[in-house]
Design a protein around this motif. Structure first.
Motif, PDB file in Angstrom:
ATOM      1  N   MET A   1      13.625  73.802  27.261  1.00  0.00           N
ATOM      2  CA  MET A   1      15.080  73.862  27.171  1.00  0.00           C
ATOM      3  C   MET A   1      15.694  73.215  28.415  1.00  0.00           C
ATOM      4  N   THR A   2      16.466  72.162  28.211  1.00  0.00           N
ATOM      5  CA  THR A   2      17.059  71.431  29.327  1.00  0.00           C
ATOM      6  C   THR A   2      18.286  72.157  29.872  1.00  0.00           C
ATOM      7  N   SER A   5      21.255  71.780  27.538  1.00  0.00           N
ATOM      8  CA  SER A   5      21.220  72.682  26.383  1.00  0.00           C
ATOM      9  C   SER A   5      21.678  74.078  26.766  1.00  0.00           C
ATOM     10  N   ARG A   6      21.233  74.550  27.920  1.00  0.00           N
ATOM     11  CA  ARG A   6      21.663  75.884  28.359  1.00  0.00           C
ATOM     12  C   ARG A   6      23.160  75.920  28.619  1.00  0.00           C
ATOM     13  N   PRO A  96      19.560  65.261  21.137  1.00  0.00           N
ATOM     14  CA  PRO A  96      18.584  66.352  20.992  1.00  0.00           C
ATOM     15  C   PRO A  96      18.929  67.593  21.806  1.00  0.00           C
ATOM     16  N   ALA A  97      19.513  67.395  22.995  1.00  0.00           N
ATOM     17  CA  ALA A  97      19.922  68.552  23.783  1.00  0.00           C
ATOM     18  C   ALA A  97      21.058  69.313  23.099  1.00  0.00           C
ATOM     19  N   GLY A 100      19.526  71.171  20.183  1.00  0.00           N
ATOM     20  CA  GLY A 100      18.800  72.334  20.694  1.00  0.00           C
ATOM     21  C   GLY A 100      19.730  73.460  21.098  1.00  0.00           C
ATOM     22  N   GLY A 103      20.944  75.127  17.961  1.00  0.00           N
ATOM     23  CA  GLY A 103      19.867  75.949  17.410  1.00  0.00           C
ATOM     24  C   GLY A 103      19.668  77.231  18.196  1.00  0.00           C
ATOM     25  N   LEU A 104      19.709  77.139  19.544  1.00  0.00           N
ATOM     26  CA  LEU A 104      19.577  78.342  20.373  1.00  0.00           C
ATOM     27  C   LEU A 104      20.732  79.304  20.136  1.00  0.00           C
TER      28      LEU A 104
END
Length: 362
Positions: A1-2, A5-6, A96-97, A100, A103-104
């Motif tokens: 997880m980048t 993304s967080r 993609p980030a 992600g 999705g998270l």
């Protein structure tokens, strides 16, 4: 997880948590107003009112939390669009980030909904029913005065001839005219308020139940003993739903031990699991329509909140009325929304589009 993304998942979660807090507070106030008869009619204190309203919140939370998740995600994406961050994410090939993070976010809120539906809601349902039963027992034992008609709740009138040394009620009479289609009258020589594994009951002895239909047809059934749940006289005349008071693990154990997966058990489990699927479906829908930058003026756009509410309304309609009735009623609508949203999202991401070959340098 980048790190990106967080950061994005935090943005979406903050928007959802703020909206959920406001919606939960407003619904709590509405529940307090709806349950005000606990204080006004049944003579309980304000703490009983606040406590019973609080116990209904997990059930309501399961119903509207997925809508809050969809609107929170939409607001977060709209903020990224307004600040041009969404353009930068796509231009710098960091999609993609973003996927992600969505999705998270969807998985986290789906887990919250599943915990509420499968474990918290059954516990609060059981506690609420037990509390309501104790209120009913207190209402009957405290408000009845010998040789005096008392309307314990609107539409239910009771009369007793006297009280015994151990709380036994003599010459019991109760008239229930809340249902216009069927009026019921209970007569008994003695009555006692007792408790069993299902809650508080009114044990009637040596009496009769009289029924009067809307077309004035009269019938009477005599009995030597008749046990009746107090909620039938002091609240809605509905039996307690035993399956709704059991968590999903207990339901599965019960079905495995008996070797019988009955329709009600399957419906209860599918309803609870379907609530988590709704969160995934609504997040996919929002991602498909709002996760891509554009140059349109926001003044001419339909508010995303209205679009999310419309999608939730359509999904509920598909699950409840348009599709054939099955024990899996909550799931088909969410699956259709998820499938359609996934197809639209993949199409906009050009997953299946042929990639262009770069020309080799001369």
């Amino acid at each position: 997880m980048t790190r990106l993304s967080r950061y994005l998942a935090k943005v979406f979660a903050v928007e959802t948590a703020a909206l959920f807090a406001v919606a939960a507070f407003l619904l709590y106030l509405i529940q307090c107003l709806r349950s005000f008869s606990v204080v006004a009619v049944k003579g309980q204190d304000v703490f009983t009112l606040l406590g019973q309203a609080l116990l209904t919140m997990p059930t309501l939370g399961v119903v509207f939390l997925y809508v809050c998740a969809g609107i929170g995600l939409a607001r977060g994406l709209r903020a990224l669009q307004a600040s041009q961050e969404l353009h930068i994410i796509h231009a710098s090939r960091r999609v993609p980030a973003l996927v992600g993070a969505i999705g998270l976010f969807a998985g986290g809120w789906a887990l919250v909904v599943l915990l509420l539906a499968n474990f918290v809601e059954p516990v609060t349902n059981r506690q609420f029913n037990d509390w309501a039963a104790s209120v009913a027992a207190d209402l009957v034992s405290r408000t009845l005065t010998p040789n005096r008609f008392v309307e314990v709740v609107p539409g239910v009138t009771m009369l007793i001839g006297g009280r015994g040394a151990e709380g036994e009620l003599t010459n019991f009479f109760a008239d229930d005219n809340r249902n216009p289609a069927m009026r019921r009258t209970y007569l008994a020589r003695t009555a006692t308020v007792a408790a069993d594994e299902q809650g508080y009951v009114l044990q009637l002895r040596d009496g009769a139940i009289q029924h009067m239909s809307a077309d004035k047809r009269f019938s009477e059934v005599a009995f030597a003993r008749y046990d009746m749940a107090l909620e039938r006289l002091t609240g809605p005349a509905e039996a307690r739903e035993a399956l709704g008071e059991m968590n999903s693990i207990d339901l599965v154990r019960r079905a495995l031990a008996g070797g019988n997966w009955d329709r009600d058990t399957i419906r209860q489990l599918s309803r609870r699991l379907g609530e988590g699927l709704r969160v995934i479906a609504i997040c996919l829908f929002v991602a498909a329509i709002a996760a891509f930058p554009h140059g349109r003026r926001t003044a001419r756009e339909i508010p995303l909140e209205i679009v999310v509410l419309a999608a939730a309304f359509v999904e509920r309609g598909l699950s409840s009325s348009l599709l054939p009735a099955t024990p899996y009623d909550p799931i088909p609508g969410a699956l259709l929304l998820a499938a359609g949203s996934t197809a639209a999202l993949l199409a906009r991401l050009r997953v299946f589009a042929p990639r262009r070959q770069r020309a080799a340098p001369a």
